[in-house]
Design a protein around this motif. Structure first.
Motif, PDB file in Angstrom:
ATOM      1  N   LEU A 169       0.469   8.037  16.705  1.00  0.00           N
ATOM      2  CA  LEU A 169       1.709   8.802  16.789  1.00  0.00           C
ATOM      3  C   LEU A 169       2.643   8.024  17.698  1.00  0.00           C
ATOM      4  O   LEU A 169       2.253   7.602  18.794  1.00  0.00           O
ATOM      5  CB  LEU A 169       1.414  10.185  17.361  1.00  0.00           C
ATOM      6  N   ASN A 170       3.872   7.802  17.247  1.00  0.00           N
ATOM      7  CA  ASN A 170       4.766   6.898  17.960  1.00  0.00           C
ATOM      8  C   ASN A 170       6.176   7.457  18.040  1.00  0.00           C
ATOM      9  O   ASN A 170       6.612   8.235  17.183  1.00  0.00           O
ATOM     10  CB  ASN A 170       4.847   5.547  17.240  1.00  0.00           C
ATOM     11  N   LEU A 171       6.884   7.009  19.077  1.00  0.00           N
ATOM     12  CA  LEU A 171       8.318   7.283  19.195  1.00  0.00           C
ATOM     13  C   LEU A 171       9.091   6.000  18.891  1.00  0.00           C
ATOM     14  O   LEU A 171       8.824   4.953  19.492  1.00  0.00           O
ATOM     15  CB  LEU A 171       8.657   7.763  20.598  1.00  0.00           C
ATOM     16  N   ALA A 172      10.009   6.091  17.948  1.00  0.00           N
ATOM     17  CA  ALA A 172      10.939   4.996  17.696  1.00  0.00           C
ATOM     18  C   ALA A 172      12.197   5.290  18.505  1.00  0.00           C
ATOM     19  O   ALA A 172      12.843   6.326  18.307  1.00  0.00           O
ATOM     20  CB  ALA A 172      11.268   4.914  16.215  1.00  0.00           C
ATOM     21  N   VAL A 173      12.515   4.404  19.430  1.00  0.00           N
ATOM     22  CA  VAL A 173      13.624   4.640  20.356  1.00  0.00           C
ATOM     23  C   VAL A 173      14.707   3.595  20.123  1.00  0.00           C
ATOM     24  O   VAL A 173      14.426   2.395  20.064  1.00  0.00           O
ATOM     25  CB  VAL A 173      13.134   4.589  21.820  1.00  0.00           C
ATOM     26  N   ARG A 174      15.948   4.052  20.006  1.00  0.00           N
ATOM     27  CA  ARG A 174      17.087   3.144  19.914  1.00  0.00           C
ATOM     28  C   ARG A 174      17.692   3.021  21.313  1.00  0.00           C
ATOM     29  O   ARG A 174      18.088   4.044  21.908  1.00  0.00           O
ATOM     30  CB  ARG A 174      18.132   3.681  18.938  1.00  0.00           C
ATOM     31  N   VAL A 175      17.714   1.807  21.860  1.00  0.00           N
ATOM     32  CA  VAL A 175      18.269   1.588  23.199  1.00  0.00           C
ATOM     33  C   VAL A 175      19.489   0.674  23.088  1.00  0.00           C
ATOM     34  O   VAL A 175      19.525  -0.238  22.257  1.00  0.00           O
ATOM     35  CB  VAL A 175      17.221   0.984  24.163  1.00  0.00           C
ATOM     36  N   ARG A 291      14.992   3.896   9.487  1.00  0.00           N
ATOM     37  CA  ARG A 291      13.942   4.103   8.491  1.00  0.00           C
ATOM     38  C   ARG A 291      13.734   2.845   7.651  1.00  0.00           C
ATOM     39  O   ARG A 291      12.599   2.401   7.447  1.00  0.00           O
ATOM     40  CB  ARG A 291      14.342   5.276   7.592  1.00  0.00           C
ATOM     41  N   GLN A 292      14.808   2.246   7.181  1.00  0.00           N
ATOM     42  CA  GLN A 292      14.690   1.052   6.349  1.00  0.00           C
ATOM     43  C   GLN A 292      14.093  -0.112   7.130  1.00  0.00           C
ATOM     44  O   GLN A 292      13.286  -0.884   6.602  1.00  0.00           O
ATOM     45  CB  GLN A 292      16.067   0.662   5.802  1.00  0.00           C
ATOM     46  N   GLY A 293      14.472  -0.219   8.400  1.00  0.00           N
ATOM     47  CA  GLY A 293      13.911  -1.278   9.230  1.00  0.00           C
ATOM     48  C   GLY A 293      12.417  -1.126   9.413  1.00  0.00           C
ATOM     49  O   GLY A 293      11.658  -2.103   9.346  1.00  0.00           O
ATOM     50  N   MET A 294      11.966   0.097   9.642  1.00  0.00           N
ATOM     51  CA  MET A 294      10.526   0.337   9.803  1.00  0.00           C
ATOM     52  C   MET A 294       9.778   0.072   8.508  1.00  0.00           C
ATOM     53  O   MET A 294       8.694  -0.520   8.507  1.00  0.00           O
ATOM     54  CB  MET A 294      10.300   1.778  10.278  1.00  0.00           C
ATOM     55  N   MET A 295      10.344   0.521   7.401  1.00  0.00           N
ATOM     56  CA  MET A 295       9.693   0.284   6.104  1.00  0.00           C
ATOM     57  C   MET A 295       9.548  -1.214   5.852  1.00  0.00           C
ATOM     58  O   MET A 295       8.509  -1.674   5.359  1.00  0.00           O
ATOM     59  CB  MET A 295      10.501   0.945   4.986  1.00  0.00           C
ATOM     60  N   GLU A 297       9.441  -3.696   8.139  1.00  0.00           N
ATOM     61  CA  GLU A 297       8.490  -4.324   9.069  1.00  0.00           C
ATOM     62  C   GLU A 297       7.041  -3.916   8.771  1.00  0.00           C
ATOM     63  O   GLU A 297       6.120  -4.714   8.927  1.00  0.00           O
ATOM     64  CB  GLU A 297       8.847  -3.949  10.512  1.00  0.00           C
ATOM     65  N   LEU A 298       6.856  -2.668   8.333  1.00  0.00           N
ATOM     66  CA  LEU A 298       5.505  -2.179   8.046  1.00  0.00           C
ATOM     67  C   LEU A 298       5.081  -2.459   6.607  1.00  0.00           C
ATOM     68  O   LEU A 298       3.948  -2.156   6.224  1.00  0.00           O
ATOM     69  CB  LEU A 298       5.427  -0.671   8.320  1.00  0.00           C
ATOM     70  N   LYS A 299       6.022  -3.012   5.817  1.00  0.00           N
ATOM     71  CA  LYS A 299       5.755  -3.326   4.402  1.00  0.00           C
ATOM     72  C   LYS A 299       5.352  -2.059   3.628  1.00  0.00           C
ATOM     73  O   LYS A 299       4.351  -2.031   2.905  1.00  0.00           O
ATOM     74  CB  LYS A 299       4.679  -4.404   4.274  1.00  0.00           C
ATOM     75  N   VAL A 300       6.158  -1.030   3.813  1.00  0.00           N
ATOM     76  CA  VAL A 300       5.896   0.267   3.185  1.00  0.00           C
ATOM     77  C   VAL A 300       6.950   0.541   2.119  1.00  0.00           C
ATOM     78  O   VAL A 300       8.150   0.444   2.384  1.00  0.00           O
ATOM     79  CB  VAL A 300       5.920   1.406   4.235  1.00  0.00           C
ATOM     80  N   LYS A 301       6.509   0.890   0.925  1.00  0.00           N
ATOM     81  CA  LYS A 301       7.421   1.250  -0.149  1.00  0.00           C
ATOM     82  C   LYS A 301       7.927   2.679   0.049  1.00  0.00           C
ATOM     83  O   LYS A 301       7.295   3.492   0.725  1.00  0.00           O
ATOM     84  CB  LYS A 301       6.723   1.131  -1.501  1.00  0.00           C
ATOM     85  N   ALA A 302       9.036   2.981  -0.589  1.00  0.00           N
ATOM     86  CA  ALA A 302       9.675   4.288  -0.423  1.00  0.00           C
ATOM     87  C   ALA A 302       8.769   5.437  -0.851  1.00  0.00           C
ATOM     88  O   ALA A 302       8.815   6.529  -0.260  1.00  0.00           O
ATOM     89  CB  ALA A 302      10.987   4.332  -1.205  1.00  0.00           C
ATOM     90  N   ASP A 303       7.924   5.192  -1.861  1.00  0.00           N
ATOM     91  CA  ASP A 303       7.076   6.290  -2.342  1.00  0.00           C
ATOM     92  C   ASP A 303       5.859   6.527  -1.442  1.00  0.00           C
ATOM     93  O   ASP A 303       5.012   7.358  -1.749  1.00  0.00           O
ATOM     94  CB  ASP A 303       6.627   6.038  -3.788  1.00  0.00           C
ATOM     95  N   ARG A 304       5.794   5.788  -0.332  1.00  0.00           N
ATOM     96  CA  ARG A 304       4.707   6.002   0.629  1.00  0.00           C
ATOM     97  C   ARG A 304       5.240   6.576   1.946  1.00  0.00           C
ATOM     98  O   ARG A 304       4.534   6.611   2.943  1.00  0.00           O
ATOM     99  CB  ARG A 304       3.948   4.697   0.851  1.00  0.00           C
ATOM    100  N   VAL A 305       6.489   6.991   1.919  1.00  0.00           N
ATOM    101  CA  VAL A 305       7.136   7.594   3.089  1.00  0.00           C
ATOM    102  C   VAL A 305       7.208   9.100   2.876  1.00  0.00           C
ATOM    103  O   VAL A 305       7.606   9.569   1.801  1.00  0.00           O
ATOM    104  CB  VAL A 305       8.549   7.020   3.295  1.00  0.00           C
ATOM    105  N   PHE A 306       6.836   9.844   3.915  1.00  0.00           N
ATOM    106  CA  PHE A 306       6.854  11.302   3.844  1.00  0.00           C
ATOM    107  C   PHE A 306       7.682  11.847   5.007  1.00  0.00           C
ATOM    108  O   PHE A 306       7.352  11.610   6.173  1.00  0.00           O
ATOM    109  CB  PHE A 306       5.426  11.867   3.898  1.00  0.00           C
ATOM    110  N   GLU A 307       8.760  12.543   4.657  1.00  0.00           N
ATOM    111  CA  GLU A 307       9.604  13.160   5.675  1.00  0.00           C
ATOM    112  C   GLU A 307       8.993  14.486   6.110  1.00  0.00           C
ATOM    113  O   GLU A 307       8.543  15.276   5.282  1.00  0.00           O
ATOM    114  CB  GLU A 307      11.003  13.419   5.114  1.00  0.00           C
ATOM    115  N   ILE A 308       9.017  14.717   7.416  1.00  0.00           N
ATOM    116  CA  ILE A 308       8.422  15.929   7.968  1.00  0.00           C
ATOM    117  C   ILE A 308       9.491  16.727   8.716  1.00  0.00           C
ATOM    118  O   ILE A 308      10.171  16.190   9.595  1.00  0.00           O
ATOM    119  CB  ILE A 308       7.261  15.601   8.930  1.00  0.00           C
ATOM    120  N   ASP A 309       9.625  17.997   8.364  1.00  0.00           N
ATOM    121  CA  ASP A 309      10.481  18.914   9.112  1.00  0.00           C
ATOM    122  C   ASP A 309       9.576  19.718  10.047  1.00  0.00           C
ATOM    123  O   ASP A 309       8.972  20.709   9.644  1.00  0.00           O
ATOM    124  CB  ASP A 309      11.228  19.862   8.164  1.00  0.00           C
TER     125      ASP A 309
END
Length: 720
Positions: A169-175, A291-295, A297-309
């Protein structure tokens, strides 16, 4: 009895339409688990537990099953499966259902269960909703307890994108640098070594001025509120939570490994950081550029991303079961001690008011007749654990041999084996190093056992040893007698309180001889492939089960009654399914009790009219395997470690034993009847693979399997 009709020659039983995809069927099982969290009849804290189970189940599903389908799709490999679905088609169908399920899961927590907790003085708050004193406490807590543990990792030309561990579990922080306006990305791992939920101290455990039972916030919110400590002098441009899941189904080339234990240790270390990312969960508020930057760098396709509310990783909701709210949990069950294993009372000769209780001689009990135990309704400690413990200390016991697939971290079973070795007995433990996600634990126990002088073996190359068996060799006068335990579950005292399992104790000579042959096969160079009574995979189990089904077909076609009742965790094997279809066409009545995956379609006219499938989900996890073949009113019963899955029948070492004592057979039938009559926990399967939960009719008494079996066991012992 259902009337046998001639099979329609136009029906081809291997046709894809008659089979359900394995992965989609599993998703249906996990949906039934989720339903327990939705059901208002389930106690509140148990509903949270089922949300947590749903989450942890899903983690493993992605790591092992979905990741495998993804690899096939990426490699453009299209394996032939009974259902005929290609990997891309499977992934599309799975994603569609998963998005709906996960959304429902989070809605249930955020809109239903989280508010319901407040009625009992339990407040899981947002950090921004805390009072000033509470926030001040958490700031101090952060400085002293959290800040020293954190390691912010920046991403820039001199700092490559950090490697991230599985399920982290991670925090992505924009500084932002205030001097030049340059933006950077930083990642902070939420430490798994710290509690996920930070509790308020007693004096601050309040809500709107009223004292509460518990008040707290998620750990990641405390970190996010104090990012200025981690990036002094920088401007925080935003923070967003995300979580990754990696492929964890690593292959081990056993025949090429000089040291299997070392090879698996090396693969475990790879699993954590090197498997490809098969799922990226992130807060829906995460900006598109991040989101696009993480995808990328992690080599993740869009259909492997799950948005959580809502809050990520609801698997941590197990925490709330620790709250002192017994009225919001299932009533605890104290396992019964089987009557034949009740303690022997020894009254002091001088002081009649003084007495001690001692367990009976378990070997004498077994000599009096076979003993069947049913966990968790009956005590694992007083039966299985006592059997191993007495064997370890009994001077007449010469040898103990057992298989260990999964056991607990502080296993009294393992400690008893060590004691037996110290008492100079011949002790053999087959430790299955390839028990998925228990490899590290089993490696540690293997080393501990070896250090104590136990003969530790790792089984057969290419086969997992999944059988649950123990053999005790005892010298009695001028003869040697062999005592056996053959079960459906692991030698694990912790899961024995949660999983329903069966075990048979016996000193039948044929069973003892069979287990001797089986252990020689596992530990030496024996090529034993025939057995007296045991059905053993990968040699006799498949052919024996097929022969038993065909015998029911023969009875039905000859005008007798053909009937099968089979209870298992999963039904996947296409050959067995096809044979069950043939049996149905012949008029054999088939009741299947399948907790999890079922690739068979019941109720199809001309194919499976006579097959019914139910799934039972509830307080306990149904894990026992029972097979009953009517045999023209001379029924045969079997229990063991194997499901009707190809891996169990062909690629694992499994043992299934007949149960032949009439009283024990009757008990197995009673349990099966209870499950088939369930109108509370049972789900009926439709031909399309969907399930409908049974409900008591108006005025009908509720008959939940677990409550009914508890009552049955209690009454049985009282009547005896």
């Amino acid at each position: 009895m259902a009337k046998a009709e001639a099979a329609d020659p136009a029906v081809t039983l291997s046709d894809h339409q008659y089979y359900i995809n394995r992965e989609i069927s599993w998703l249906g099982f996990n949906e039934r688990v989720l339903h327990e969290a939705l059901d208002p009849r389930t106690p509140l804290l148990e509903r949270l537990k089922f949300l947590a189970i749903y989450s942890t189940n899903l983690d493993e599903f992605f790591m092992v099953r979905i990741s495998g389908v993804m690899e096939q799709a990426d490699a453009d490999v299209h394996p032939t499966t009974p259902d005929g679905l290609s990997p891309p088609k499977q992934l599309a169908m799975l994603r569609s259902r998963l998005i709906e399920q996960v959304q429902l899961q989070h809605q249930t927590f955020e809109q239903d269960l989280r508010p319901a907790l407040t009625q009992y003085g339990v407040h899981l708050k947002q950090y921004s909703d805390l009072g000033q004193e509470q926030q001040a406490y958490l700031t101090d807590y952060f400085e002293k307890r959290i800040f020293p543990v954190l390691t912010p990792l920046s991403v820039d030309p001199s700092h490559p994108f950090p490697r991230m561990s599985n399920l982290s579990l991670n925090l992505a922080v924009r500084v932002i640098n205030p001097d030049n306006g340059v933006e950077r990305f930083a990642r902070i791992k939420v430490p798994g070594s710290l509690p996920r939920f930070i509790s308020m101290p007693d004096d601050l455990c309040t809500h709107q001025g009223k004292d509460c039972l518990w008040v707290g916030v998620p750990l990641e919110q405390v970190i996010a509120a104090n990012l200025n400590y981690l990036f002094p002098g920088m401007t925080i441009g935003g923070h967003h939570l995300f979580r990754i899941t990696r492929d964890a189904d690593f292959p081990v080339l056993e025949d090429e490994a000089d040291d299997l234990l070392l090879a698996i240790e090396q693969e475990i270390s790879k699993r954590r950081l090197e498997g490809f990312v098969c799922r990226l969960e992130l807060e829906s508020s995460m900006p598109e550029d991040l989101r696009q930057g993480m995808m990328r760098e992690l080599k993740v396709k869009a259909d492997r991303v799950f948005e959580i509310d809502g809050m990520l990783h609801l698997g941590d909701l197990f925490f709330f079961l620790s709250l002192p709210l017994p009225e919001l949990k299932d009533k605890p069950w104290a396992p019964l001690v089987p009557l034949r294993l009740q303690p022997v009372i020894d009254i002091d000769d001088e002081d009649k008011n003084t007495y001690t209780e001692q367990p009976p001689d378990i070997f004498q009990v077994i000599r009096q007749g076979d003993l069947l135990v049913h966990h968790p309704y009956e005590s694992f400690t007083a039966s299985v654990q006592e059997f191993i413990t007495q064997a370890a200390h009994d001077p007449r016991v010469l040898a103990i041999k057992m298989t260990l697939y999964r056991t607990s971290g502080d296993s009294p079973i393992v400690k008893a084996l060590i004691t037996a070795a110290e008492n100079r007995k011949q002790v053999v433990a087959l430790v299955e190093l390839k028990a998925r996600f228990d490899e590290a634990n089993n490696i540690e126990w293997a080393k501990t056992l070896e250090d104590a002088g136990v003969h530790v073996v790792y089984g057969i190359v290419g086969l997992k040893t999944h059988t649950k068996t123990t053999l005790v060799v005892r010298e009695e006068g001028d003869q040697i007698r062999r005592y056996v335990h053959i079960g459906t579950g692991n030698y694990n005292p912790k899961t024995s309180k949660l999983y329903t399992d069966l075990g048979l104790f016996s000193c039948q000579e044929n069973l003892g001889a069979d287990l001797t042959d089986l252990f020689n096969f596992l530990t030496g160079y024996s090529r034993q492939q025939t057995y007296r009574k045991l059905l053993v995979a990968p040699y006799t189990l498949r052919t024996s089960m097929e022969a038993l089904i065909r015998r029911e077909i023969d009875h039905a076609q000859a005008g007798g009654q053909g009937k099968i009742i089979a209870k298992m965790n999963s039904l996947v094997d296409a050959k067995i399914i096809r044979l069950l279809y043939e049996a149905s066409q012949a008029g054999v009545e088939i009741d299947l009790i399948v907790r999890g995956i079922c690739c068979l379609r019941p109720g199809i006219k001309g194919v499976s009219d006579n097959i019914r499938v139910i799934s039972v989900i509830g307080q306990f996890l149904e894990h026992s395997r029972i097979f009953c073949f009517h045999n023209n009113d001379q029924p045969e019963y079997y229990i063991g470690s194997a499901d009707w899955m190809t891996r169990n029948l062909d690629r694992r070492v499994e043992a299934v034993t007949p149960v032949e004592d009439p009283a024990l057979m009757a008990e197995l039938q009673d349990v099966l009847d209870i499950m088939l009559a369930d109108n509370r926990q049972a789900w009926d399967m439709a031909p399309d693979g969907s399930f409908t939960q049974r409900r008591p009719a108006k005025g009908e008494t509720e008959r939940g399997t677990h409550a009914m079996v508890k009552a049955y066991m209690t009454k049985r012992d009282r009547d005896r």
